[in-house]
Design a protein around this motif. Structure first.
Motif, PDB file in Angstrom:
ATOM      1  N   SER A 118      -5.413   4.027   6.927  1.00 40.68           N
ATOM      2  CA  SER A 118      -5.252   4.291   5.501  1.00 40.68           C
ATOM      3  C   SER A 118      -4.918   5.744   5.201  1.00 40.68           C
ATOM      4  CB  SER A 118      -6.529   3.903   4.757  1.00 40.68           C
ATOM      5  OG  SER A 118      -6.448   4.292   3.408  1.00 40.68           O
TER       6      SER A 118
ATOM      7  N   THR B  48      -7.964   1.122   2.528  1.00 41.77           N
ATOM      8  CA  THR B  48      -7.289   0.858   1.265  1.00 41.77           C
ATOM      9  C   THR B  48      -5.891   0.298   1.461  1.00 41.77           C
ATOM     10  OG1 THR B  48      -8.534   2.662   0.255  1.00 41.77           O
ATOM     11  CG2 THR B  48      -6.588   1.883  -0.932  1.00 41.77           C
ATOM     12  N   GLU B  49      -5.100   0.923   2.358  1.00 38.96           N
ATOM     13  CA  GLU B  49      -3.719   0.497   2.529  1.00 38.96           C
ATOM     14  C   GLU B  49      -3.162   0.957   3.875  1.00 38.96           C
ATOM     15  OE1 GLU B  49      -3.321   4.316   2.524  1.00 38.96           O
ATOM     16  OE2 GLU B  49      -4.182   3.548   0.687  1.00 38.96           O
TER      17      GLU B  49
ATOM     18  N   ASP C  36       0.798   2.077   4.946  1.00 41.30           N
ATOM     19  CA  ASP C  36       2.118   2.336   4.378  1.00 41.30           C
ATOM     20  C   ASP C  36       3.058   2.719   5.512  1.00 41.30           C
ATOM     21  OD1 ASP C  36       4.293   2.927   2.834  1.00 41.30           O
ATOM     22  OD2 ASP C  36       3.293   4.426   1.586  1.00 41.30           O
TER      23      ASP C  36
ATOM     24  N   THR D  62      -6.679  -5.138   2.344  1.00 42.65           N
ATOM     25  CA  THR D  62      -5.923  -3.930   2.699  1.00 42.65           C
ATOM     26  C   THR D  62      -4.455  -4.119   2.336  1.00 42.65           C
ATOM     27  OG1 THR D  62      -7.427  -3.431   4.528  1.00 42.65           O
ATOM     28  CG2 THR D  62      -5.267  -2.366   4.574  1.00 42.65           C
ATOM     29  N   ASN D  63      -3.953  -3.342   1.385  1.00 49.85           N
ATOM     30  CA  ASN D  63      -2.556  -3.440   0.976  1.00 49.85           C
ATOM     31  C   ASN D  63      -1.640  -2.952   2.087  1.00 49.85           C
ATOM     32  OD1 ASN D  63      -3.229  -4.364  -1.637  1.00 49.85           O
ATOM     33  ND2 ASN D  63      -3.572  -2.256  -2.310  1.00 49.85           N
TER      34      ASN D  63
ATOM     35  N   THR E 237       2.483  -1.914   2.935  1.00 47.70           N
ATOM     36  CA  THR E 237       3.852  -1.650   2.510  1.00 47.70           C
ATOM     37  C   THR E 237       4.688  -1.334   3.736  1.00 47.70           C
ATOM     38  OG1 THR E 237       3.125  -0.748   0.385  1.00 47.70           O
ATOM     39  CG2 THR E 237       5.335  -0.162   1.113  1.00 47.70           C
TER      40      THR E 237
ATOM     41  N   ALA F 125      -5.056  -8.754  -1.024  1.00 49.72           N
ATOM     42  CA  ALA F 125      -4.150  -7.624  -0.770  1.00 49.72           C
ATOM     43  C   ALA F 125      -2.759  -7.903  -1.319  1.00 49.72           C
ATOM     44  CB  ALA F 125      -4.069  -7.351   0.730  1.00 49.72           C
TER      45      ALA F 125
END
Length: 195
Positions: free
Chosen positions: A43, A72-73, A75, A93-94, A96, A112
């Motif tokens: 993250s 959290t994410e 990317d 958990t996002n 991208t 997510a």
């Protein structure tokens, strides 16, 4: 701190505070290739891990057990690749990914958001699947399937948001049931016998 090259991880990634695992100044790649369950925290918000620059790629090749992301994410500036027989669980958990991505294994999210953004395309192989449950969301900015996707995209409660065309191949399945939502800006094409 790793700035270029490939980081191959057979175990877990657990960071605390503002630890920085990868700070790419050039092309870099992370390969998750464990032989048992892996828990991965990459993250940026929680730990300052910046995978969004310089087209960093993320490949999941663990075919023995589930790779679970926490934090959290995640990317990813480049492509996300989930190899055949690999299983990825996002939970909340996002994720991208900005590069053209391929799912030949299993990718699931409960609360997510999975976002293939920019001009990224998403290809899903015959044994690939994406499952969105809870109030999760799958958003794809580019085309889904290229010529045609042959795997499975499923939701009963989440949202599928496609900004480009979606082409379902001969073995492909796009399933929206229950309270699932499909938002489609482009064309939906059933090319040759998909469902």
């Amino acid at each position: 701190t790793i700035t270029t090259g490939t980081l191959q991880v057979g175990g877990d990634i657990s960071l605390t505070g503002a630890d920085v695992l990868l700070d790419p100044s050039g092309a870099a790649a992370i390969v998750l290739n464990g032989s048992s369950a892996q828990t991965i925290d990459l993250s940026a918000t929680d730990h300052g891990v910046d995978l969004s620059t310089n087209a960093v790629t993320l490949t999941v090749s663990n075919t023995s057990d589930t790779v679970t992301f926490t934090g959290t994410e995640v990317d990813v500036g480049g492509a996300l690749t989930i190899n055949a027989n690999a299983t990825v669980s996002l939970g909340s958990t996002n994720l991208t990914a900005a590069g053209n991505s391929t799912v030949n294994g299993s990718l699931s999210a409960t609360t997510a958001k999975i976002d293939f953004d920019g001009t990224a395309t998403l290809d899903i192989g015959a044994n690939g699947s994406i499952t969105i449950s809870g109030d999760g969301e799958l958003e794809v900015a580019g085309a889904v399937g290229g010529t045609a996707f042959n795997g499975t995209i499923t939701t009963a409660t989440g949202t599928l948001d496609f900004d480009g065309d979606v082409t379902v191949g001969s073995t492909g399945t796009l399933s929206i049931t229950g309270n699932g939502v499909l938002e489609l800006a482009g064309d939906l094409v059933n090319s040759s016998g998909g469902t």
